[in-house]
Design a protein around this motif. Structure first.
Motif, PDB file in Angstrom:
ATOM      1  N   ALA A  35      22.759  78.363   2.697  1.00 52.91           N
ATOM      2  CA  ALA A  35      21.455  78.496   2.040  1.00 52.91           C
ATOM      3  C   ALA A  35      20.421  79.024   3.029  1.00 52.91           C
ATOM      4  CB  ALA A  35      21.011  77.157   1.465  1.00 52.91           C
ATOM      5  N   ALA A  36      20.488  78.553   4.275  1.00 51.27           N
ATOM      6  CA  ALA A  36      19.553  79.051   5.291  1.00 51.27           C
ATOM      7  C   ALA A  36      19.792  80.532   5.551  1.00 51.27           C
ATOM      8  CB  ALA A  36      19.696  78.257   6.580  1.00 51.27           C
ATOM      9  N   ALA A  37      21.063  80.947   5.617  1.00 49.63           N
ATOM     10  CA  ALA A  37      21.379  82.370   5.814  1.00 49.63           C
ATOM     11  C   ALA A  37      20.908  83.191   4.618  1.00 49.63           C
ATOM     12  CB  ALA A  37      22.877  82.549   6.027  1.00 49.63           C
ATOM     13  N   ALA A  38      21.058  82.642   3.428  1.00 53.74           N
ATOM     14  CA  ALA A  38      20.605  83.345   2.223  1.00 53.74           C
ATOM     15  C   ALA A  38      19.083  83.469   2.218  1.00 53.74           C
ATOM     16  CB  ALA A  38      21.090  82.625   0.979  1.00 53.74           C
ATOM     17  N   ARG A  39      18.401  82.423   2.698  1.00 58.39           N
ATOM     18  CA  ARG A  39      16.937  82.500   2.769  1.00 58.39           C
ATOM     19  C   ARG A  39      16.491  83.589   3.741  1.00 58.39           C
ATOM     20  NH1 ARG A  39      17.224  76.860   2.858  1.00 58.39           N
ATOM     21  NH2 ARG A  39      16.767  75.996   0.829  1.00 58.39           N
ATOM     22  N   THR A  40      17.197  83.696   4.856  1.00 61.38           N
ATOM     23  CA  THR A  40      16.871  84.741   5.831  1.00 61.38           C
ATOM     24  C   THR A  40      17.062  86.112   5.207  1.00 61.38           C
ATOM     25  OG1 THR A  40      17.566  83.289   7.621  1.00 61.38           O
ATOM     26  CG2 THR A  40      17.402  85.624   8.127  1.00 61.38           C
ATOM     27  N   SER A  41      18.186  86.268   4.511  1.00 60.58           N
ATOM     28  CA  SER A  41      18.444  87.533   3.827  1.00 60.58           C
ATOM     29  C   SER A  41      17.404  87.788   2.742  1.00 60.58           C
ATOM     30  CB  SER A  41      19.845  87.505   3.225  1.00 60.58           C
ATOM     31  OG  SER A  41      20.077  88.657   2.463  1.00 60.58           O
ATOM     32  N   ALA A  42      17.039  86.736   2.028  1.00 62.04           N
ATOM     33  CA  ALA A  42      16.045  86.874   0.959  1.00 62.04           C
ATOM     34  C   ALA A  42      14.675  87.203   1.538  1.00 62.04           C
ATOM     35  CB  ALA A  42      15.984  85.605   0.134  1.00 62.04           C
ATOM     36  N   ASP A  43      14.369  86.668   2.723  1.00 63.68           N
ATOM     37  CA  ASP A  43      13.088  86.999   3.357  1.00 63.68           C
ATOM     38  C   ASP A  43      12.991  88.490   3.640  1.00 63.68           C
ATOM     39  OD1 ASP A  43      12.232  84.396   3.248  1.00 63.68           O
ATOM     40  OD2 ASP A  43      12.745  83.923   5.343  1.00 63.68           O
ATOM     41  N   SER A  44      14.107  89.068   4.094  1.00 63.60           N
ATOM     42  CA  SER A  44      14.072  90.521   4.340  1.00 63.60           C
ATOM     43  C   SER A  44      13.934  91.284   3.023  1.00 63.60           C
ATOM     44  CB  SER A  44      15.318  90.962   5.103  1.00 63.60           C
ATOM     45  OG  SER A  44      16.468  90.828   4.301  1.00 63.60           O
ATOM     46  N   LEU A  45      14.561  90.769   1.950  1.00 60.90           N
ATOM     47  CA  LEU A  45      14.413  91.406   0.640  1.00 60.90           C
ATOM     48  C   LEU A  45      12.970  91.301   0.159  1.00 60.90           C
ATOM     49  CD1 LEU A  45      15.705  92.679  -1.916  1.00 60.90           C
ATOM     50  CD2 LEU A  45      16.024  90.338  -2.741  1.00 60.90           C
ATOM     51  N   ARG A  46      12.374  90.128   0.353  1.00 65.94           N
ATOM     52  CA  ARG A  46      10.981  89.966  -0.052  1.00 65.94           C
ATOM     53  C   ARG A  46      10.064  90.876   0.763  1.00 65.94           C
ATOM     54  NH1 ARG A  46      12.060  84.180   0.653  1.00 65.94           N
ATOM     55  NH2 ARG A  46      13.271  83.645  -1.177  1.00 65.94           N
ATOM     56  N   GLY A  47      10.365  91.015   2.055  1.00 65.71           N
ATOM     57  CA  GLY A  47       9.583  91.923   2.899  1.00 65.71           C
ATOM     58  C   GLY A  47       9.713  93.355   2.413  1.00 65.71           C
ATOM     59  N   ALA A  48      10.926  93.721   2.007  1.00 66.83           N
ATOM     60  CA  ALA A  48      11.137  95.074   1.485  1.00 66.83           C
ATOM     61  C   ALA A  48      10.379  95.265   0.180  1.00 66.83           C
ATOM     62  CB  ALA A  48      12.626  95.332   1.281  1.00 66.83           C
ATOM     63  N   ALA A  49      10.343  94.216  -0.665  1.00 60.61           N
ATOM     64  CA  ALA A  49       9.602  94.310  -1.928  1.00 60.61           C
ATOM     65  C   ALA A  49       8.112  94.446  -1.657  1.00 60.61           C
ATOM     66  CB  ALA A  49       9.883  93.087  -2.800  1.00 60.61           C
ATOM     67  N   ASP A  50       7.599  93.697  -0.682  1.00 54.51           N
ATOM     68  CA  ASP A  50       6.184  93.831  -0.316  1.00 54.51           C
ATOM     69  C   ASP A  50       5.894  95.223   0.217  1.00 54.51           C
ATOM     70  OD1 ASP A  50       5.436  91.294  -1.070  1.00 54.51           O
ATOM     71  OD2 ASP A  50       5.725  90.421   0.933  1.00 54.51           O
ATOM     72  N   SER A  51       6.789  95.708   1.052  1.00 52.20           N
ATOM     73  CA  SER A  51       6.604  97.049   1.625  1.00 52.20           C
ATOM     74  C   SER A  51       6.626  98.107   0.534  1.00 52.20           C
ATOM     75  CB  SER A  51       7.702  97.309   2.651  1.00 52.20           C
ATOM     76  OG  SER A  51       7.694  98.645   3.056  1.00 52.20           O
ATOM     77  N   LEU A  52       7.564  97.971  -0.395  1.00 48.98           N
ATOM     78  CA  LEU A  52       7.648  98.926  -1.495  1.00 48.98           C
ATOM     79  C   LEU A  52       6.398  98.851  -2.358  1.00 48.98           C
ATOM     80  CD1 LEU A  52       9.356 100.991  -3.067  1.00 48.98           C
ATOM     81  CD2 LEU A  52      10.310  99.058  -4.339  1.00 48.98           C
ATOM     82  N   ALA A  53       5.919  97.655  -2.631  1.00 48.95           N
ATOM     83  CA  ALA A  53       4.708  97.508  -3.436  1.00 48.95           C
ATOM     84  C   ALA A  53       3.514  98.133  -2.729  1.00 48.95           C
ATOM     85  CB  ALA A  53       4.448  96.036  -3.724  1.00 48.95           C
ATOM     86  N   ASN A  54       3.409  97.908  -1.436  1.00 43.29           N
ATOM     87  CA  ASN A  54       2.307  98.507  -0.679  1.00 43.29           C
ATOM     88  C   ASN A  54       2.407 100.028  -0.662  1.00 43.29           C
ATOM     89  OD1 ASN A  54       1.091  96.079  -0.091  1.00 43.29           O
ATOM     90  ND2 ASN A  54       2.225  95.806   1.821  1.00 43.29           N
ATOM     91  N   ARG A  55       3.612 100.545  -0.456  1.00 41.03           N
ATOM     92  CA  ARG A  55       3.790 102.005  -0.458  1.00 41.03           C
ATOM     93  C   ARG A  55       3.457 102.570  -1.826  1.00 41.03           C
ATOM     94  NH1 ARG A  55       9.480 102.587   1.974  1.00 41.03           N
ATOM     95  NH2 ARG A  55       9.815 102.992  -0.217  1.00 41.03           N
ATOM     96  N   LEU A  56       3.914 101.866  -2.867  1.00 39.36           N
ATOM     97  CA  LEU A  56       3.638 102.329  -4.216  1.00 39.36           C
ATOM     98  C   LEU A  56       2.139 102.297  -4.496  1.00 39.36           C
ATOM     99  CD1 LEU A  56       5.141 103.313  -6.734  1.00 39.36           C
ATOM    100  CD2 LEU A  56       5.131 100.967  -7.548  1.00 39.36           C
TER     101      LEU A  56
END
Length: 176
Positions: free
Chosen positions: A87-108
């Protein structure tokens, strides 16, 4: 009175015979009681030995059951620890996904503002929609991760409980 003097030796003889018979009877009762007491003492000794043997056997079974339960608990704790690490590893992976979503939203949001000749309000609405979509994606991903961690731990606890129950050697069909 003379009659009493003549009967007195007979009465004495009858009393003596009665006393002798009572003595013989009492001796017989005492001997019989002693024989039965010896038998009862032997039975009590055998019962005490059988009880000690049965208690030792039941203690051995109980210790085996307890060892089985302890092993199931240790295995279950290992599974729970692994699920927590996953679960901790999944959270780390999910954090990078959330960061990518934030980055995409900002770029958009920035591309909407600079790339179109729409009015400022339309551009702001589009960027706001992208931000909301990114936020929904982040929250959904976080909730899914939380639910997955809870489900993994619940499964691990259930498997542990099942193994502990199976370790007791209870046959559910025999209980019906």
């Amino acid at each position: 009175m003379t009659i009493w003097l003549r009967i007195l030796p007979y009465i004495g003889a009858v009393l003596l015979v009665a006393a002798a018979l009572f003595g013989i009877y009492h001796h017989g009762v005492t001997v019989t009681d002693e024989k039965w007491q010896v038998k009862w003492d032997d039975r009590d000794t055998r019962d005490a030995q059988a009880k000690a043997v049965n208690e030792a056997a039941e203690r051995t079974k109980e210790q085996a059951y307890q060892q089985s339960i302890n092993k199931a608990v240790q295995d279950g704790q290992r599974i729970i620890d692994q699920a927590t690490a996953d679960a901790a590893a999944a959270r780390t992976s999910a954090d990078s996904l959330r960061g990518a979503a934030d980055s995409l939203a900002n770029r958009l949001a920035t591309s909407q503002a600079s790339g179109h000749s729409c009015t400022a309000a339309a551009s702001q609405a589009a960027s706001r929609a992208a931000m909301v979509l990114a936020d929904v994606l982040k929250r959904a991903d976080q909730r899914a991760g939380d639910l997955a961690a809870i489900a993994d731990q619940a499964r691990a606890r259930g498997v542990t409980c099942e193994k502990a129950y199976d370790g007791l050697g209870i046959n559910p069909d025999a209980m019906r």
